[in-house]
Design a protein around this motif. Structure first.
Motif, PDB file in Angstrom:
ATOM      1  N   LEU A   1       0.836  -1.191   0.000  1.00 46.35           N
ATOM      2  CA  LEU A   1       0.000   0.000   0.000  1.00 46.35           C
ATOM      3  C   LEU A   1       0.878   1.251   0.000  1.00 46.35           C
ATOM      4  N   SER A   2       0.351   2.338  -0.523  1.00 46.61           N
ATOM      5  CA  SER A   2       1.063   3.612  -0.427  1.00 46.61           C
ATOM      6  C   SER A   2       0.958   4.083   1.017  1.00 46.61           C
TER       7      SER A   2
ATOM      8  N   GLN B   1      -0.191   6.858   2.209  1.00 48.98           N
ATOM      9  CA  GLN B   1      -1.515   7.432   2.454  1.00 48.98           C
ATOM     10  C   GLN B   1      -2.572   6.342   2.621  1.00 48.98           C
ATOM     11  N   GLN B   2      -2.524   5.316   1.761  1.00 51.90           N
ATOM     12  CA  GLN B   2      -3.470   4.202   1.871  1.00 51.90           C
ATOM     13  C   GLN B   2      -3.275   3.453   3.184  1.00 51.90           C
ATOM     14  N   ALA B   3      -2.015   3.260   3.559  1.00 50.65           N
ATOM     15  CA  ALA B   3      -1.702   2.528   4.797  1.00 50.65           C
ATOM     16  C   ALA B   3      -2.184   3.287   6.025  1.00 50.65           C
TER      17      ALA B   3
ATOM     18  N   SER C   1      -4.677   5.334   6.161  1.00 47.50           N
ATOM     19  CA  SER C   1      -6.133   5.217   6.180  1.00 47.50           C
ATOM     20  C   SER C   1      -6.562   3.830   6.663  1.00 47.50           C
ATOM     21  N   ALA C   2      -5.916   2.784   6.123  1.00 48.29           N
ATOM     22  CA  ALA C   2      -6.269   1.405   6.501  1.00 48.29           C
ATOM     23  C   ALA C   2      -5.949   1.120   7.959  1.00 48.29           C
TER      24      ALA C   2
ATOM     25  N   SER D   1      -2.657  -5.769  -2.924  1.00 48.54           N
ATOM     26  CA  SER D   1      -2.686  -4.397  -2.396  1.00 48.54           C
ATOM     27  C   SER D   1      -4.074  -3.788  -2.565  1.00 48.54           C
ATOM     28  N   ARG D   2      -4.639  -4.018  -3.747  1.00 48.59           N
ATOM     29  CA  ARG D   2      -5.968  -3.466  -4.023  1.00 48.59           C
ATOM     30  C   ARG D   2      -7.016  -4.045  -3.092  1.00 48.59           C
TER      31      ARG D   2
ATOM     32  N   CYS E   1      -6.458  -2.736   0.452  1.00 45.30           N
ATOM     33  CA  CYS E   1      -6.812  -1.319   0.513  1.00 45.30           C
ATOM     34  C   CYS E   1      -8.324  -1.164   0.662  1.00 45.30           C
TER      35      CYS E   1
ATOM     36  N   PRO F   1      -9.289  -3.764   4.546  1.00 44.69           N
ATOM     37  CA  PRO F   1      -8.101  -3.926   5.401  1.00 44.69           C
ATOM     38  C   PRO F   1      -8.173  -5.129   6.343  1.00 44.69           C
TER      39      PRO F   1
END
Length: 382
Positions: free
Chosen positions: A54-55, A57-59, A61-62, A93-94, A97, A100
């Protein structure tokens, strides 16, 4: 001097106490049992970034929804499971994301049995990850209480695993939907008015989503198809149901696109009766093809209305190469531009090439060369 200092301290004690509260209370609240410590959060974020792809930012959030420190689950086992079944890291990853909590699922009890079941039906290779990602909620749906009974019901009508797989790929959510409340009553509605089983099977393969409408809405769709003049025993009836089951808003938008090119409401309905799949095309596709045929080729809107199949064909793969050839033939006085152009565009590949390619291969070689050049260049982009 000492007395003055003591007095100053006493005067500011209240202010000092308030500062202490302001500085320490948020920290005390942050470390309540229901919250994550900075270390826990950083460990979760680090795992999501470095192991799950994950990026940042995604991480971040998750990490608000999942904490690997609060469980004895082994998230690596989930990643290993997906890798075993051919999921690319980007696909994993998708999934994580979007969901989670997947990294805390029991890989052997919750995930593996479902993946293996769909694999046993014939969803294999690259299709398996695509299928799971397209409806990730299936991973949290009961296998024995919902997925297997639904698939058994569908197979009872569709007869073969091949047909079942084609249907599931069209609408994966059918496997986890409430078939008892939706699909079964809707199938019975079609049977009651005489729709042939073979046509029901075709519709289940092409558009199983249509059967997931509420039964009262589905009956409205069926009634509308009947009022338009479609006969229940005809194949076009099931195609009309397929198109009409998509939202009324979409129908109106597509009608407006056609009317913007000069079609009347009667022409829209007449064209739909001839080719019910017309309204399955996107607004963009309809507008693009109409614009080319009317403004570039020079056809009248009514010409297209009489042959709505043209709107289903590929502009890039069929219409443009054929028009390129016909334009050159017309320039060489071997084809009258206004004659048979609709037939030429609507005919099969074999018929078109026999009449316009083979016949003029030696008389107008530059036209044939241009045609094949268009065809080959398009092949390389597909």
């Amino acid at each position: 001097m000492l007395r003055s200092v003591c007095k100053l301290i006493l005067q500011n004690r209240v202010v000092y106490s308030k500062l202490i509260c302001i500085c320490h209370f948020p920290a005390r609240r942050f470390f309540n049992s229901g919250s994550k410590s900075p270390d826990q959060q950083s460990l979760t974020v680090s795992y999501l970034v470095n192991s799950c792809g994950l990026s940042l930012q995604q991480a971040l959030s998750a990490s608000k929804k999942v904490n690997i420190e609060d469980t004895n689950k082994r998230p690596d086992s989930v990643l290993e499971l997906f890798a075993t079944y051919g999921f690319a890291k980007s696909q994993v990853s998708r999934l994580i994301c979007i969901r989670p909590h997947l990294i805390l699922a029991d890989s052997d009890l919750t995930l593996r049995p479902k993946i293996e079941y769909f694999q046993s039906l014939g969803i294999v290779g690259p299709d398996l990850p695509k299928f799971i990602i397209s409806n990730h909620s299936l991973l949290f749906t009961s296998l024995h209480n919902r997925i297997i009974p639904n698939c058994d019901f569908l197979k009872g009508i569709l007869e073969t695993n091949e047909n079942l797989v084609r249907s599931l790929k069209q609408t994966p959510c059918v496997a986890g939907g409430n078939i008892e409340k939706t699909m079964k009553p809707n199938i019975n509605t079609l049977r009651a008015i005489g729709v042939l089983t073979s046509h029901i099977v075709k519709l289940l393969i092409l558009q199983p989503q249509a059967f997931m409408l509420r039964d009262d809405l589905f009956k409205e769709v069926v009634l509308e198809a009947l009022e338009m003049g479609f006969r229940p025993k005809s194949r076009s009836f099931s195609l009309a149901v397929r198109s009409l089951s998509r939202s009324k808003v979409n129908w109106d938008k597509k009608s407006e696109v056609l009317k913007s090119f000069g079609w009347s409401q009667d022409e829209v309905l007449a064209a739909f009766r001839v080719q019910p799949m017309l309204m399955v095309c996107s607004e963009k596709k309809i507008g693009k093809v109409m614009d080319f045929l009317v403004n570039k080729v020079g056809l009248k809107p009514s010409d297209v209305a009489r042959c709505p199949n043209l709107l289903l064909t590929s502009l890039e793969r069929r219409i443009i190469p054929r028009c390129t050839l016909l334009e050159i033939l017309a320039a060489n006085d071997v084809f009258k531009k206004g004659r048979d152009i609709v037939w030429a565009l609507n005919s099969t590949k074999e018929m078109f090439e026999k009449k316009f390619v083979t016949q003029y291969e030696y008389r107008v070689p530059e036209a044939i060369k241009a045609y094949w050049s268009e065809v080959e260049s398009l092949k390389s982009t597909i």
